[in-house]
Design a protein around this motif. Structure first.
Motif, PDB file in Angstrom:
ATOM      1  N   SER A 358       0.808  -1.224   0.000  1.00  0.00           N
ATOM      2  CA  SER A 358       0.000   0.000   0.000  1.00  0.00           C
ATOM      3  C   SER A 358       0.842   1.276   0.000  1.00  0.00           C
ATOM      4  O   SER A 358       0.306   2.378  -0.009  1.00  0.00           O
ATOM      5  N   ASP A 373       0.875   6.074   2.158  1.00  0.00           N
ATOM      6  CA  ASP A 373       0.293   4.755   2.374  1.00  0.00           C
ATOM      7  C   ASP A 373      -1.214   4.894   2.144  1.00  0.00           C
ATOM      8  O   ASP A 373      -1.905   5.527   2.942  1.00  0.00           O
ATOM      9  N   GLU A 375      -3.537   2.909   2.481  1.00  0.00           N
ATOM     10  CA  GLU A 375      -4.389   2.288   3.508  1.00  0.00           C
ATOM     11  C   GLU A 375      -4.652   3.220   4.689  1.00  0.00           C
ATOM     12  O   GLU A 375      -5.555   2.992   5.479  1.00  0.00           O
ATOM     13  N   LYS A 376      -3.849   4.270   4.816  1.00  0.00           N
ATOM     14  CA  LYS A 376      -4.051   5.241   5.906  1.00  0.00           C
ATOM     15  C   LYS A 376      -5.130   6.270   5.561  1.00  0.00           C
ATOM     16  O   LYS A 376      -5.579   7.012   6.430  1.00  0.00           O
ATOM     17  N   GLY A 378      -8.487   7.908   5.197  1.00  0.00           N
ATOM     18  CA  GLY A 378      -9.780   7.660   5.825  1.00  0.00           C
ATOM     19  C   GLY A 378      -9.697   7.051   7.208  1.00  0.00           C
ATOM     20  O   GLY A 378     -10.703   6.908   7.890  1.00  0.00           O
ATOM     21  N   LYS A 379      -8.477   6.678   7.645  1.00  0.00           N
ATOM     22  CA  LYS A 379      -8.340   6.118   9.002  1.00  0.00           C
ATOM     23  C   LYS A 379      -8.274   7.261   9.993  1.00  0.00           C
ATOM     24  O   LYS A 379      -7.758   8.331   9.709  1.00  0.00           O
ATOM     25  N   LYS A 380      -8.790   6.983  11.181  1.00  0.00           N
ATOM     26  CA  LYS A 380      -8.803   8.001  12.230  1.00  0.00           C
ATOM     27  C   LYS A 380      -7.356   8.331  12.624  1.00  0.00           C
ATOM     28  O   LYS A 380      -6.568   7.436  12.890  1.00  0.00           O
ATOM     29  N   GLN A 381      -7.046   9.619  12.640  1.00  0.00           N
ATOM     30  CA  GLN A 381      -5.689  10.039  13.012  1.00  0.00           C
ATOM     31  C   GLN A 381      -5.458   9.780  14.495  1.00  0.00           C
ATOM     32  O   GLN A 381      -6.352   9.914  15.314  1.00  0.00           O
ATOM     33  N   ASP A 382      -4.218   9.435  14.842  1.00  0.00           N
ATOM     34  CA  ASP A 382      -3.899   9.279  16.254  1.00  0.00           C
ATOM     35  C   ASP A 382      -3.740  10.664  16.889  1.00  0.00           C
ATOM     36  O   ASP A 382      -3.702  11.661  16.180  1.00  0.00           O
ATOM     37  N   PRO A 393      -4.226  13.413   3.480  1.00  0.00           N
ATOM     38  CA  PRO A 393      -4.538  12.014   3.830  1.00  0.00           C
ATOM     39  C   PRO A 393      -3.589  11.045   3.119  1.00  0.00           C
ATOM     40  O   PRO A 393      -3.353  11.170   1.906  1.00  0.00           O
ATOM     41  N   GLU A 448       2.333   0.157  15.082  1.00  0.00           N
ATOM     42  CA  GLU A 448       2.376   1.030  16.261  1.00  0.00           C
ATOM     43  C   GLU A 448       2.626   0.257  17.565  1.00  0.00           C
ATOM     44  O   GLU A 448       3.460   0.646  18.384  1.00  0.00           O
TER      45      GLU A 448
END
Length: 467
Positions: A358, A373, A375-376, A378-382, A393, A448
């Motif tokens: 990815s 990447d 795959e990141k 739309g993922k919730k940010q830390d 994004p 992580e």
């Protein structure tokens, strides 16, 4: 590093100074190599040996000169330091004007005309193809070619094979097939041309004996070619014509790429803003033509080696787009799965990572090489990421070590997460170029939980030491 608004954009020097101060934190290893002449291409060759702390590997570069000395194709030996070996404080202590001790010139080939693009044959990376300002593609057996001294008036080295078939200059679009010894090219004649050099691989290997000079392979009719607009007398090199010529673009073809799983399928992009998919088994017309893949000229394309449904394109509109070949268009125009907007100038090069399906890189005229990447997206940010609202994004690393346009880069398939990148510094420093070989610190891309566990054990180790 967060992207700031256009008005507060730091100068190139400010950005570079900030970047250099962060090198010990962000990088596992970095080598900076000053080039007297710019190189428009950089590619990894075969790995030569593995040692305890570093590996030795071939690196292909070029020298684009002002005519006072000949243009050259350079074969260098590179010492690639292994992960977690280099000391953080050492990797940032380099002089921008110096050559790197990790990069040593091994052989010089006097190239007929400037080298615009270098591509190695995946099955035998001692065989490389080059593009110059001519209709021909030149094939070189770099190990068999004699080492030359590049002085004014020196005759050109002789290519081992010349691929003919373009009707106008083919300057940039060039690809080698991962599964067969096929070569693909695109040019100003709006055509995509396919060759097979199958018959010549054995000839090239056989002709390295003392009886014959490189490039004198005697199986084919000779092709007297004045490649690259050189003033030298024509040289005899064997030549082959194409397997197929594919027409469907309305303007210059800027980049081409094979499907990783098939020598018969390939794609191309051009100044007509189109992405075209081809299949040599069904004829010379496009299988799918994606109109308006971007809002401007397309400069580069890459096909995902891990998932053949995904294709990346980069454009003069400063964006990278990812297309899914199962669903390329909507309403007659390109319908990308994602748009990646982290550059502020034309994108010149895109390439998928060989290590993670990815992940990909993109480099541009803004001097930045971004690592993404998809795959990141739309993922919730830390919580750390949430403080950086302006990060596009999918973007997770920005290599800001170049101070001018990053014209080429190449992931190292022998050394995970290691990249070579090159910038043409004519705008910023008035000439030359900068070659950098670098690897981001693994804490950035590893899972992580794994990273936190390692940092935790490191913390307990420090506490034990100090008590």
């Amino acid at each position: 590093m967060s992207e700031r608004g256009k008005r507060t954009e730091p100068s190139v020097d400010e950005r570079y100074t900030q970047w250099k101060s962060l090198v010990p934190v962000l990088y596992d290893w970095l080598a900076n190599h000053n080039l007297v002449w710019p190189s428009l291409s950089c590619r990894w060759g075969p790995q030569l040996e593995q040692a305890t702390y570093k590996n030795r590997q071939r690196l292909y570069l070029s020298e684009q000169t002002d005519g006072s000395v000949p243009n050259t194709l350079v074969i260098a030996n590179c010492e690639v330091v292994k992960p977690r070996v280099a000391a953080a404080e050492h990797i940032s202590q380099f002089n921008e004007e110096a050559r790197s001790p990790f990069v040593k010139k091994f052989k010089t080939i006097i190239h007929p005309g400037e080298v615009n693009r270098i591509r190695e044959l995946p099955q035998n990376s001692k065989i490389v193809a080059t593009h110059t300002d001519s209709p021909d593609v030149l094939i070189w057996d770099v190990e068999a070619q004699p080492n030359r001294h590049a002085v004014l008036g020196a005759t050109n080295s002789r290519p081992d094979l010349i691929l003919t078939g373009h009707q106008d200059n083919a300057e940039f679009a060039l690809a080698m097939c991962p599964t067969e010894p096929f070569v693909l090219s695109g040019g100003k004649d709006k055509s995509v041309v396919l060759w097979s050099i199958h018959d010549h691989i054995s000839t090239l290997a056989a002709d390295t004996g003392a009886a014959k000079s490189p490039g004198s392979g005697g199986t084919n009719a000779k092709h007297a070619s004045k490649v690259g607009g050189s003033n030298d007398k024509p040289v005899d090199s064997p030549s082959i014509g194409p397997r197929g010529i594919y027409q469907g673009h309305e303007d210059t073809v800027e980049d081409v790429q094979f499907c990783p799983s098939s020598a018969q399928e390939f794609c191309s992009v051009g100044d007509d803003s189109c992405l075209i998919l081809w299949d040599a088994r069904v004829g010379s017309a496009p299988v799918v033509k994606v109109e308006k893949a971007h809002d401007a000229d397309l400069h580069c394309v890459d096909w995902n080696p891990h998932d053949v449904n995904f294709i990346l394109t980069g454009s003069a509109d400063a964006s990278v787009r990812m297309f899914d070949r199962r669903n390329l268009t909507s309403g007659g125009v390109g319908s990308p799965v994602h748009k990646f907007e982290g550059h502020n100038a034309a994108v010149l090069c895109v390439q998928w990572s060989p290590d993670k399906s990815s992940v990909f890189g993109s480099s541009a005229e803004d001097g930045i090489l971004n690592i993404w990447d998809h795959e990141k997206v739309g993922k919730k940010q830390d919580p750390v990421g949430s403080r950086m609202q302006n990060v596009p994004p999918g973007l997770f690393f920005r290599h800001a070590g170049h101070r001018d346009k990053v014209v080429d880069f190449h992931w190292n398939s022998s050394d995970p997460w290691t990249i070579v990148s090159v910038s043409d510094d004519c705008e910023s420093t008035g000439g030359g170029g900068t070659l950098q070989i670098w690897r981001m610190i693994d804490l950035i891309y590893r899972p992580e939980e794994e990273v936190l566990a390692e940092l935790d054990s490191f913390k307990s180790h420090i506490l034990t030491c100090s008590s």
